[in-house]
Design a protein around this motif. Structure first.
Motif, PDB file in Angstrom:
ATOM      1  N   ALA A  52       0.828  -1.209   0.000  1.00 39.34           N
ATOM      2  CA  ALA A  52       0.000   0.000   0.000  1.00 39.34           C
ATOM      3  C   ALA A  52       0.860   1.257   0.000  1.00 39.34           C
ATOM      4  N   ALA A  53       1.978   1.202   0.710  1.00 38.80           N
ATOM      5  CA  ALA A  53       2.872   2.355   0.763  1.00 38.80           C
ATOM      6  C   ALA A  53       3.658   2.513  -0.540  1.00 38.80           C
ATOM      7  N   SER A  54       4.253   1.446  -1.025  1.00 35.33           N
ATOM      8  CA  SER A  54       5.143   1.561  -2.181  1.00 35.33           C
ATOM      9  C   SER A  54       4.395   1.723  -3.500  1.00 35.33           C
ATOM     10  N   VAL A  55       3.210   1.143  -3.624  1.00 33.27           N
ATOM     11  CA  VAL A  55       2.479   1.198  -4.892  1.00 33.27           C
ATOM     12  C   VAL A  55       1.368   2.246  -4.872  1.00 33.27           C
ATOM     13  N   HIS A  56       0.668   2.347  -3.746  1.00 28.45           N
ATOM     14  CA  HIS A  56      -0.505   3.211  -3.696  1.00 28.45           C
ATOM     15  C   HIS A  56      -0.268   4.534  -2.969  1.00 28.45           C
ATOM     16  N   GLY A  57       0.939   4.749  -2.453  1.00 30.81           N
ATOM     17  CA  GLY A  57       1.290   6.033  -1.867  1.00 30.81           C
ATOM     18  C   GLY A  57       0.792   6.283  -0.453  1.00 30.81           C
ATOM     19  N   HIS A  58       0.317   5.250   0.232  1.00 32.84           N
ATOM     20  CA  HIS A  58      -0.117   5.421   1.620  1.00 32.84           C
ATOM     21  C   HIS A  58       1.104   5.468   2.537  1.00 32.84           C
ATOM     22  N   GLU A  59       0.924   6.059   3.697  1.00 31.54           N
ATOM     23  CA  GLU A  59       1.992   6.078   4.689  1.00 31.54           C
ATOM     24  C   GLU A  59       1.914   4.802   5.511  1.00 31.54           C
ATOM     25  N   ASN A  60       3.012   4.043   5.553  1.00 30.78           N
ATOM     26  CA  ASN A  60       3.032   2.787   6.305  1.00 30.78           C
ATOM     27  C   ASN A  60       3.233   3.108   7.779  1.00 30.78           C
ATOM     28  N   ASN A  61       2.139   3.148   8.499  1.00 37.76           N
ATOM     29  CA  ASN A  61       2.174   3.472   9.922  1.00 37.76           C
ATOM     30  C   ASN A  61       1.197   2.556  10.659  1.00 37.76           C
ATOM     31  N   PRO A  62       1.157   2.627  11.978  1.00 38.09           N
ATOM     32  CA  PRO A  62       0.266   1.728  12.728  1.00 38.09           C
ATOM     33  C   PRO A  62      -1.203   1.833  12.315  1.00 38.09           C
ATOM     34  N   ALA A  63      -1.671   3.031  11.959  1.00 37.02           N
ATOM     35  CA  ALA A  63      -3.067   3.186  11.557  1.00 37.02           C
ATOM     36  C   ALA A  63      -3.351   2.429  10.262  1.00 37.02           C
ATOM     37  N   LEU A  64      -2.438   2.495   9.306  1.00 39.21           N
ATOM     38  CA  LEU A  64      -2.607   1.758   8.056  1.00 39.21           C
ATOM     39  C   LEU A  64      -2.606   0.259   8.322  1.00 39.21           C
ATOM     40  N   ARG A  65      -1.664  -0.205   9.131  1.00 42.13           N
ATOM     41  CA  ARG A  65      -1.595  -1.637   9.415  1.00 42.13           C
ATOM     42  C   ARG A  65      -2.863  -2.135  10.104  1.00 42.13           C
ATOM     43  N   GLU A  66      -3.439  -1.339  10.984  1.00 41.75           N
ATOM     44  CA  GLU A  66      -4.680  -1.726  11.641  1.00 41.75           C
ATOM     45  C   GLU A  66      -5.832  -1.743  10.634  1.00 41.75           C
ATOM     46  N   GLN A  67      -5.852  -0.782   9.726  1.00 37.24           N
ATOM     47  CA  GLN A  67      -6.884  -0.756   8.692  1.00 37.24           C
ATOM     48  C   GLN A  67      -6.763  -1.989   7.793  1.00 37.24           C
ATOM     49  N   VAL A  68      -5.546  -2.331   7.402  1.00 40.84           N
ATOM     50  CA  VAL A  68      -5.322  -3.521   6.591  1.00 40.84           C
ATOM     51  C   VAL A  68      -5.805  -4.761   7.344  1.00 40.84           C
ATOM     52  N   ARG A  69      -5.434  -4.872   8.608  1.00 39.76           N
ATOM     53  CA  ARG A  69      -5.835  -6.034   9.419  1.00 39.76           C
ATOM     54  C   ARG A  69      -7.364  -6.167   9.462  1.00 39.76           C
ATOM     55  N   ASP A  70      -8.065  -5.044   9.593  1.00 42.27           N
ATOM     56  CA  ASP A  70      -9.525  -5.067   9.667  1.00 42.27           C
ATOM     57  C   ASP A  70     -10.164  -5.488   8.343  1.00 42.27           C
ATOM     58  N   MET A  71      -9.466  -5.289   7.224  1.00 46.00           N
ATOM     59  CA  MET A  71     -10.026  -5.607   5.903  1.00 46.00           C
ATOM     60  C   MET A  71      -9.711  -7.028   5.443  1.00 46.00           C
TER      61      MET A  71
END
Length: 63
Positions: free
Chosen positions: A36-55
């Motif tokens: 998500a960070a390298s291809v889609h430009g999101h910031e790889n942080n705890p909030a992103l990882r939690e969002q990924v985990r929920d999906m």
């Protein structure tokens, strides 16, 4: 243990990404967050990882 899946096809993107990642939950969260960070430009942080985990979805076997 049930394998988990992150599938970019389930989420619209400008790149029409088709990547699917499957494995143990922590592995998929790590790989999908890095993607998500390298291809889609999101910031790889705890909030992103939690969002990924929920999906994440359980991998469907034999379908």
């Amino acid at each position: 243990m049930t394998r988990k899946v992150a599938d970019c096809r389930n989420y619209p993107s400008e790149t029409n990404c088709t990547l699917t990642i499957s494995g143990e939950e922590d592995e998929v969260v790590r790989a999908a967050s890095e993607h998500a960070a390298s291809v889609h430009g999101h910031e790889n942080n705890p909030a992103l990882r939690e969002q990924v985990r929920d999906m994440l979805e359980d991998e469907k076997v034999g379908v």
